[in-house]
Design an enzyme around this catalytic site. Structure first.
Site, PDB file in Angstrom:
ATOM      1  CG  ASN A   1      24.612  32.578 -28.272  1.00 31.01           C
ATOM      2  OD1 ASN A   1      25.010  31.739 -29.055  1.00 31.01           O
ATOM      3  ND2 ASN A   1      24.865  33.940 -28.504  1.00 31.01           N
TER       4      ASN A   1
ATOM      5  CE  LYS B   1      28.047  35.364 -27.911  1.00 23.66           C
ATOM      6  NZ  LYS B   1      28.519  36.558 -27.430  1.00 23.66           N
TER       7      LYS B   1
ATOM      8  CG  HIS C   1      23.724  37.451 -31.109  1.00 25.71           C
ATOM      9  ND1 HIS C   1      24.926  38.165 -31.095  1.00 25.71           N
ATOM     10  CD2 HIS C   1      23.647  36.993 -29.687  1.00 25.71           C
ATOM     11  CE1 HIS C   1      25.501  38.201 -30.077  1.00 25.71           C
ATOM     12  NE2 HIS C   1      24.766  37.622 -29.110  1.00 25.71           N
TER      13      HIS C   1
ATOM     14  CD  GLU D   1      28.460  37.886 -31.072  1.00 25.27           C
ATOM     15  OE1 GLU D   1      28.253  36.637 -31.230  1.00 25.27           O
ATOM     16  OE2 GLU D   1      29.031  38.293 -29.844  1.00 25.27           O
TER      17      GLU D   1
ATOM     18  CD  GLU E   1      22.641  38.934 -26.035  1.00 28.05           C
ATOM     19  OE1 GLU E   1      22.889  38.225 -25.043  1.00 28.05           O
ATOM     20  OE2 GLU E   1      22.942  38.836 -27.093  1.00 28.05           O
TER      21      GLU E   1
ATOM     22  N   GLY F   1      30.670  40.322 -24.159  1.00 26.78           N
ATOM     23  CA  GLY F   1      31.783  40.035 -24.412  1.00 26.78           C
ATOM     24  C   GLY F   1      33.039  40.802 -23.728  1.00 26.78           C
TER      25      GLY F   1
ATOM     26  CB  SER G   1      29.586  40.532 -19.392  1.00 25.38           C
ATOM     27  OG  SER G   1      30.478  41.033 -20.525  1.00 25.38           O
TER      28      SER G   1
HETATM   29  P1  13P Z   1      28.881  37.423 -23.239  1.00 19.00           P
HETATM   30  O1  13P Z   1      27.947  36.608 -22.194  1.00 19.00           O
HETATM   31  O2  13P Z   1      30.078  36.590 -23.678  1.00 19.00           O
HETATM   32  O3  13P Z   1      29.058  38.520 -22.753  1.00 19.00           O
HETATM   33  O4  13P Z   1      27.883  37.215 -24.345  1.00 19.00           O
HETATM   34  C1  13P Z   1      26.562  37.626 -24.237  1.00 19.00           C
HETATM   35  C2  13P Z   1      25.957  37.333 -25.602  1.00 19.00           C
HETATM   36  O5  13P Z   1      26.147  37.499 -26.673  1.00 19.00           O
HETATM   37  C3  13P Z   1      24.640  36.002 -25.554  1.00 19.00           C
HETATM   38  O6  13P Z   1      24.072  35.920 -26.695  1.00 19.00           O
END
Ligand code: 13P
Length: 257
Positions: free
Chosen positions: A12, A14, A98, A100, A170, A176, A215
């Site tokens: 992803n 982002k 997601h 976010e 997740e 992150g 992560s």
């Molecule tokens: P990270 O791998 O940066 O923690 O992000 C995970 C994520 O949100 C994947 O959709």
């Protein structure tokens, strides 16, 4: 049961990259990738780059997806992107719900479920994200939160829809942050998710890929992917570097051998 399911290693990206970086990333992943039976690979670029990445990856065996989709069909929805458009430009998957987007864009469980349905109506495989915040985990509410997020989609789409869907667990506190769920912590939740689906249909539950996200990187991938109900990863940060992403793909291949 895990022997029957392929891994899906999904990046992803982002809201990162520009034309140059995205081209390097796509061509780097494609040229460094050695296809392995039972390990599928997916990348989800930002909207403006999906079509070009789909072109760069054509014939590589690596799939391309989007990071969200409108729940509506084409029409007066300024700024939105429909599932019809995603299909048209070569997206085979789309991430829905997601954390976010749930947090920063206020997406509700019902809206996420509608996006899931809209994607499937175009033959796009939704990657449904679920997960609890740290506060929710500490309050012992992890299973309740995930149950609620999943129930909204089961109500809207039915269990049969999970024959052509992927789930990503997740934990918000691991995204992150550099904090990964331990393989055991993740496995507990993955088993719970599969159990919720199995209560509706055991066969569908046994076939659905449940990815871990938060992560994930080359160093911790093998431990996570070694758990019986973890069928891949949804990777943010580490998917933005060719070598880091391919290290996770290789970890999956080693587990599957
Ligand atoms: P990270 O791998 O940066 O923690 O992000 C995970 C994520 O949100 C994947 O959709």
């Amino acid at each position: 049961m895990s022997g029957m399911r392929s891994f899906l290693i999904a990046g992803n990206w982002k809201m990162n990259g520009d034309s140059g970086h995205i081209r390097e990333l796509a061509t780097g992943i494609s040229s460094g990738h050695e296809p392995v039976e039972g390990v599928d690979v997916l990348v989800c670029p930002p909207f403006p780059y999906i079509a070009s990445v789909a072109g760069l990856l054509a014939g590589s065996g690596i799939a391309v997806g989007a990071q969200t989709v409108s729940e509506n069909g084409n029409g007066a929805f300024t700024g939105d992107v429909s599932a019809t458009m995603l299909k048209d430009i070569g997206a085979a998957f789309v991430i829905v719900g997601h954390s976010e987007r749930r947090t920063l864009n206020g997406e509700t469980d019902t809206q996420v479920a509608a996006k899931f349905v809209a994607a499937q109506a175009e033959g796009i495989v939704p990657v449904l994200c679920v997960g609890e915040t740290l506060e929710e985990r500490e309050a012992g509410a992890t299973e309740a939160v995930i149950g609620r997020q999943l129930a909204a989609v089961l109500d809207a789409a039915g269990i049969g829809a999970f024959k052509k869907a992927v789930i990503a667990y997740e934990p918000v506190w691991a995204i992150g942050t550099g904090k990964t769920a331990t393989p055991e912590q993740a496995q507990d939740v993955h088993r719970h998710i599969r159990g919720l689906l199995a209560a509706e249909d055991e066969q569908v539950a046994g076939g659905v890929q449940i990815l871990y996200g938060g992560s994930m990187k080359g160093e911790n991938a093998a431990g996570l992917l070694g758990m019986s109900d973890i069928d891949g990863g949804l990777i943010g940060g580490a998917s933005l570097k060719v070598d880091d992403f391919l290290a996770i793909v290789r970890a999956g291949a080693a587990v599957r051998k």
